[in-house]
Design a protein around this motif. Structure first.
Motif, short mmCIF file in Angstrom:
data_model
loop_
_atom_site.label_atom_id
_atom_site.label_comp_id
_atom_site.label_asym_id
_atom_site.label_seq_id
_atom_site.Cartn_x
_atom_site.Cartn_y
_atom_site.Cartn_z
N LEU A 33 0.83 -1.19 0.00
CA LEU A 33 0.00 0.00 0.00
C LEU A 33 0.86 1.25 0.00
O LEU A 33 2.05 1.22 0.33
N GLY A 34 0.23 2.38 -0.33
CA GLY A 34 0.90 3.66 -0.27
C GLY A 34 2.05 3.81 -1.24
O GLY A 34 3.07 4.42 -0.92
N LYS A 35 1.94 3.28 -2.45
CA LYS A 35 3.02 3.38 -3.43
C LYS A 35 3.31 4.83 -3.76
O LYS A 35 2.41 5.69 -3.75
N PRO A 36 4.56 5.15 -4.09
CA PRO A 36 4.91 6.52 -4.48
C PRO A 36 4.17 6.96 -5.74
O PRO A 36 4.11 6.22 -6.72
N ILE A 37 3.63 8.14 -5.70
CA ILE A 37 3.00 8.78 -6.85
C ILE A 37 3.74 10.09 -7.08
O ILE A 37 3.78 10.95 -6.20
N PHE A 38 4.35 10.24 -8.25
CA PHE A 38 5.16 11.43 -8.50
C PHE A 38 4.77 12.07 -9.82
O PHE A 38 4.23 11.43 -10.72
N LYS A 39 5.11 13.34 -9.91
CA LYS A 39 4.75 14.11 -11.10
C LYS A 39 5.88 15.09 -11.38
O LYS A 39 6.34 15.81 -10.48
N MET A 40 6.31 15.11 -12.65
CA MET A 40 7.34 16.04 -13.09
C MET A 40 6.71 17.10 -13.98
O MET A 40 5.56 17.00 -14.41
N GLU A 41 7.50 18.13 -14.30
CA GLU A 41 7.02 19.21 -15.17
C GLU A 41 6.64 18.66 -16.54
O GLU A 41 7.39 17.89 -17.14
N GLN A 42 5.44 19.04 -17.02
CA GLN A 42 4.91 18.65 -18.34
C GLN A 42 4.77 17.13 -18.48
O GLN A 42 4.80 16.60 -19.57
N GLN A 43 4.66 16.42 -17.35
CA GLN A 43 4.47 14.98 -17.39
C GLN A 43 3.24 14.64 -16.55
O GLN A 43 2.89 15.35 -15.61
N GLY A 44 2.59 13.54 -16.89
CA GLY A 44 1.47 13.08 -16.10
C GLY A 44 1.95 12.39 -14.83
O GLY A 44 3.14 12.19 -14.59
N SER A 45 1.00 12.01 -13.99
CA SER A 45 1.33 11.31 -12.75
C SER A 45 1.77 9.88 -13.04
O SER A 45 1.27 9.24 -13.97
N SER A 46 2.73 9.38 -12.22
CA SER A 46 3.23 8.03 -12.36
C SER A 46 3.23 7.36 -11.00
O SER A 46 3.34 8.01 -9.96
N VAL A 47 3.12 6.02 -11.01
CA VAL A 47 3.12 5.22 -9.79
C VAL A 47 4.29 4.25 -9.87
O VAL A 47 4.60 3.72 -10.94
N ALA A 48 4.97 4.01 -8.73
CA ALA A 48 6.10 3.10 -8.70
C ALA A 48 6.12 2.36 -7.37
O ALA A 48 5.44 2.74 -6.41
N ASP A 49 6.91 1.27 -7.32
CA ASP A 49 7.11 0.57 -6.05
C ASP A 49 8.03 1.37 -5.14
O ASP A 49 7.83 1.47 -3.93
N SER A 50 9.12 1.95 -5.72
CA SER A 50 10.05 2.78 -4.96
C SER A 50 10.84 3.63 -5.93
O SER A 50 10.87 3.34 -7.15
N LEU A 51 11.49 4.68 -5.42
CA LEU A 51 12.26 5.55 -6.29
C LEU A 51 13.31 6.31 -5.50
O LEU A 51 13.18 6.51 -4.29
N PHE A 52 14.36 6.76 -6.22
CA PHE A 52 15.36 7.68 -5.72
C PHE A 52 15.36 8.90 -6.64
O PHE A 52 15.23 8.78 -7.86
N TYR A 53 15.56 10.09 -6.03
CA TYR A 53 15.63 11.32 -6.83
C TYR A 53 16.62 12.27 -6.19
O TYR A 53 16.54 12.55 -4.98
N ASN A 54 17.57 12.79 -6.98
CA ASN A 54 18.57 13.73 -6.50
C ASN A 54 18.15 15.13 -6.88
O ASN A 54 18.05 15.47 -8.06
N THR A 55 17.89 15.97 -5.87
CA THR A 55 17.39 17.33 -6.13
C THR A 55 18.44 18.23 -6.74
O THR A 55 18.11 19.25 -7.35
#
Length: 879
Positions: free
Chosen positions: A113-135
């Protein structure tokens, strides 16, 4: 090099000691939005740029001992510039500038449950099991993602975001199935995703996780933010008569922001081919439309035989719709459908293999422009076309102009106080119509000699009327109408003796010649009419649920007078002579027969003879009041219409030389329930007949001017019944919605064809929500003219229905019974299977001229419309 400064933290009193020595833990629920400010040492023109990271959590927020790591639990949220992230668990490490997010596994349901939901500029929403992102660098890595892109879905595998916004993917599936674990997909072993395209390595098709030997060593998928021109790949098939084919290959071209075009071709290995140009255009809030031009050359039979000669056909289709708010008061619309007489037959209904399209024999078109002025005056310019593909007759009106002036009261005043005087009720109107027309065969349409036969004219109409009520209950209308016609052609007739028709020697026949030149004719009529309503009600006390009957009669009587405009002084008629100059005798008027010089022209001319007639009629409505079974009090009533609009009409012409009384016409309808209704109509003739023997083997029957008991010469009766009326309500609603949408946004030729199919074919609309339906209709017609010896009767019975075998399987059928041949009329069966992201359909016509079948399994989504398996046997492809 950026440094990190904590600008907003929870107060020290909010923290409590934890069993974890390396962390400070906040135990109470915290939904307050916090901010981490990132300041940059670099500057532009002396200004320092500052970025912020916003975060929040519903459950709890934890910090590492040195407060460099933030831990968010329960509906956590992080926002950084255009990057938005929601997950059950999120951490942010300010030393490495890394955001990590994942869901959690529920120990009770064993679900993630509670999978990551992320959205980038000019992109639609995406769902994943897990993710890493470097700001800082903008790099990221996503595991087992699920995202939608341009109507398709990417799922599974891993993806890595690069600083230049390119995304590297591997082990990912592309599908139009919207499930996280799709039923089918194109498996991408590895690839690169940019803003405009997807470039992959080896890619192959998987259905239900089973790899199929259908793949490519590499592939290119355009991913444009707007439409782009490009090549259209063909679909393949075979035809037992025309051979293997490459269908609808060509090029798609963007002409500008409002206009595009498709150039398509189809080739058959045995010499048949077709070429088409399809163009769509749309300007928001202004207009929309599409155009399709097609040329086809088909060969049938064996090479070297006459049947192998090419059959050449063309089709012109154009639909234009103006937005209702574009120009209030002004309307322009077009609907053109022009085809050669054999187009539907030779091309199988435009390769649709739909027998309704193949059997279509009446085509019509219309283009019109109209404008309404504030004072009520309106005018329109139109062009119309009608065509019968069986007889090859074509009728074209180009152009047709009309203008109407609304009726006005010349003796009334806007400043009038009180009731109108009788003369103030007098109203006058005016209208004018001008047309240019031609009637010919479709093969002769564009020849010079055909264009020389154009017929044109102008017609003016001036109606005058007055309405008033007398004796409270009688409504009177009196008036006159003047009609004047200006025409640029007239005709001349010559009688020829000794013509044999149908084995019988006729007294004479006529030859018609057209004479060019201006001519005018005028005529007027005077009329008056009166009508009223008569109410009859009968109450019942001892007839069970029947409590009352109500009978409403609406009688009407009218008087009409028209002078004889066939007199020689008016110039509308001429005497008819034989070729040798002998006059033709008219036994009705007891003089030389006359003919109208306007016969065969666009507008025609005045009728022959003086007319002083009285018309009469009566309309009847009968309703019953019965106790309502749905009313629990026992006093509720409901109305049941027994007869709706039973009307009888006729006329008597006092000034006619013979046959003064017209035939008596009647019609009516009865709609007892929403499911059951009847209609009926017929004609009675009041004249007697006389038989005459013209030879030893033949005799004729003639009508004579002598009254007798009215004889039924025509009668029609029909009724229909639906066991589940909701099914047709849903279908009609679907048609209305599609039509309304088409009027707002316009239709492509393919959408127009689909809407036509749904409108004409009861089986073309599939609604799995309705479990079953059965409907049938019956029509009986009887005809026997007074001069005929034998009567003609026709019986037609049609029925159709559907039922759900399972919630995902539906069977439909259409058939009927032909009483003339004592056999079934055209019968078809359809089977539908809803497979979520796939559709399967089987259409089968087992008997008759159009015996055929069609099996199709295809992806629902239009983006992969060519991903399908189709097998068909058309009726004309059998040797």
């Amino acid at each position: 090099m950026s440094s990190f400064v904590m600008m907003a933290l929870a107060s020290p009193s909010a923290f409590a000691s934890s069993a974890f020595s390396t962390m400070q833990v906040m135990q109470q629920q915290d939904t307050t939005k916090k901010t981490v400010q990132l300041s940059a040492d670099t500057s532009k023109k002396g200004k320092t740029e500052i970025d912020k990271i916003e975060y929040s959590a519903v459950d709890s927020t934890k910090f590492s001992k040195d407060k460099s790591i933030i831990y968010l639990y329960g509906k956590a949220r992080v926002i950084y510039q255009s990057f938005e992230l929601d997950a059950d668990y999120i951490t942010y490490d300010s030393k490495t500038n890394t955001v990590f997010a994942s869901g959690r596994k529920d120990p009770k349901s064993n679900k993630y449950l509670g999978k990551p939901i992320f959205k980038m500029e000019q992109q639609g929403s995406s769902v994943a099991d897990s993710l890493f992102y470097n700001t800082k660098s903008g790099k990221g890595r996503v595991f087992n993602t699920f995202t939608e892109q341009e109507g398709g879905f990417f799922s599974g595998g891993q993806s890595k975001r690069q600083p230049d916004n390119e995304i590297n993917v591997k082990g990912m599936t592309y599908s139009t199935c919207d499930l996280p674990h799709p039923h089918y997909g194109l498996f991408i072993t590895k690839g690169i995703v940019t803003d405009k395209q997807i470039i992959t390595g080896p890619v192959y098709l998987k259905i239900e996780d089973i790899p199929l030997p259908l793949g490519l060593p590499f592939a290119f998928f355009p991913k444009p933010n707007k439409k782009n021109s490009g090549v259209i790949l063909p679909s393949f098939g075979d035809d037992a008569t025309r051979g293997f084919n490459f269908q609808n290959f060509g090029y798609y071209m963007i002409l500008n922001d409002y206009w595009d075009a498709k150039f398509l071709g189809t080739l058959y290995t045995r010499g048949s081919y077709s070429a088409a140009v399809t163009s769509s255009y749309k300007k928001r809030y202004k207009y929309t439309g599409n155009l399709k031009l097609e040329y086809a050359s088909n060969r049938y039979g064996v090479e070297g035989t006459p049947e192998y000669e090419p059959r050449k056909d063309y089709s012109i289709q154009w639909v234009h719709t103006q937005d209702a708010n574009a120009k209030p008061g002004t309307t322009f619309s077009g609907n053109v459908n022009i085809k050669t007489s054999q187009y539907n037959l030779n091309t199988a209904g435009g390769n649709s293999y739909n027998y309704n399209a193949i059997a279509e024999n009446i085509l019509s078109s219309g283009i019109s422009y109209s404008k309404n002025f504030s004072n009520g005056i309106n005018y329109s310019i139109a062009a119309t076309h009608s065509q019968n593909t069986q007889s090859a007759d074509v009728n074209i009106v180009l152009p047709q102009f009309s203008m109407n002036v609304p009726t006005f009261s010349p003796f009334d005043s806007k400043d009038r106080v009180g009731d109108q005087k009788w003369y103030q009720k007098l109203s006058v109107g005016y209208s004018v119509t001008a047309s240019n027309s031609i009637s010919t065969k479709d093969s002769l349409l564009f020849r010079r000699e055909t264009l020389d036969k154009l017929s044109n004219g102008i017609q003016h109409t001036v109606p005058v009327s007055i309405n008033f009520t007398a004796l409270k209950y009688f409504n009177f209308t009196a008036g006159a109408s003047y009609l004047e016609k200006w025409q640029f052609q007239t005709t001349r007739q010559t009688a020829i003796k000794g013509i044999v028709q149908n084995g019988i020697l006729q007294q004479y026949s006529t030859v018609l010649d057209t004479v060019n030149g201006f001519n005018r004719s005028g005529e007027y009529t005077i009329n008056t009419s009166v009508n009223t309503k008569i109410y009859n009600t009968a109450q019942f006390k001892n007839l069970g649920k029947l409590k009352a009957l109500r009978w409403v009669m609406t009688p009407n009587v009218g008087v009409n007078y028209r002078p004889d405009f066939s007199a020689p002084s008016f110039g509308n008629y001429k005497d008819l002579y034989y070729q040798d100059g002998t006059p033709v005798y008219d036994p009705v008027y007891n003089r030389t027969k006359r003919y109208s010089i306007h016969q065969g022209t666009t507008l025609g001319g005045p009728a022959e003879g003086e007319s002083g007639s009285i018309s009469f009629g009566i309309d009847n409505t009968v309703e019953a009041k019965v106790l309502s079974a749905k009313d629990t009090t026992g006093t509720g009533m409901k109305k049941i219409p027994i007869i709706q609009g039973l009307s009888i009409n006729g006329s008597y012409n006092f000034l006619a030389p013979a046959y003064k009384l017209s035939d008596l016409n009647f019609s009516g309808r009865s709609q007892f329930t929403d499911k059951l209704g009847f209609t009926y109509d017929g004609v009675f003739s009041p004249y007697a007949t006389r038989d005459s023997i013209i030879s030893t083997t033949a005799k004729v029957r003639n009508r004579i001017d002598k009254y007798t008991i009215p004889v039924l010469t025509r009668f029609g009766f029909s009724f229909g019944y639906s066991l589940n009326a909701e099914a047709f309500k849903a279908r009609n609603q679907a048609i209305d919605n599609a039509t309304n949408q088409a009027q707002k946004t316009g239709m492509t030729p393919e959408q127009a064809a689909q809407l036509q199919e749904v409108s004409s074919d009861p089986n073309a609309f599939v609604d799995f929500k309705i479990p079953w339906n059965f409907t049938f209709s019956y029509r009986f017609d009887y005809s026997k003219e007074r001069t005929a010896f034998n009567s003609t009767t026709t019986n037609t019975l049609n029925f159709n229905g559907d039922f759900n075998v399972t919630p995902k399987w539906k069977v439909q059928f259409t058939s009927g019974y032909d009483f003339k041949t004592n056999g079934l009329s055209p019968t078809s069966f359809s089977i539908y299977r809803d497979m979520h992201c796939w559709d399967m359909s089987i259409h089968w016509i087992p008997i008759g001229t159009y015996r055929s079948y069609n099996l199709t399994i295809k992806v629902k989504a239009s983006i992969l419309q060519d991903l399908k398996l189709s097998k068909q046997q058309a009726y004309y492809t059998r040797f």
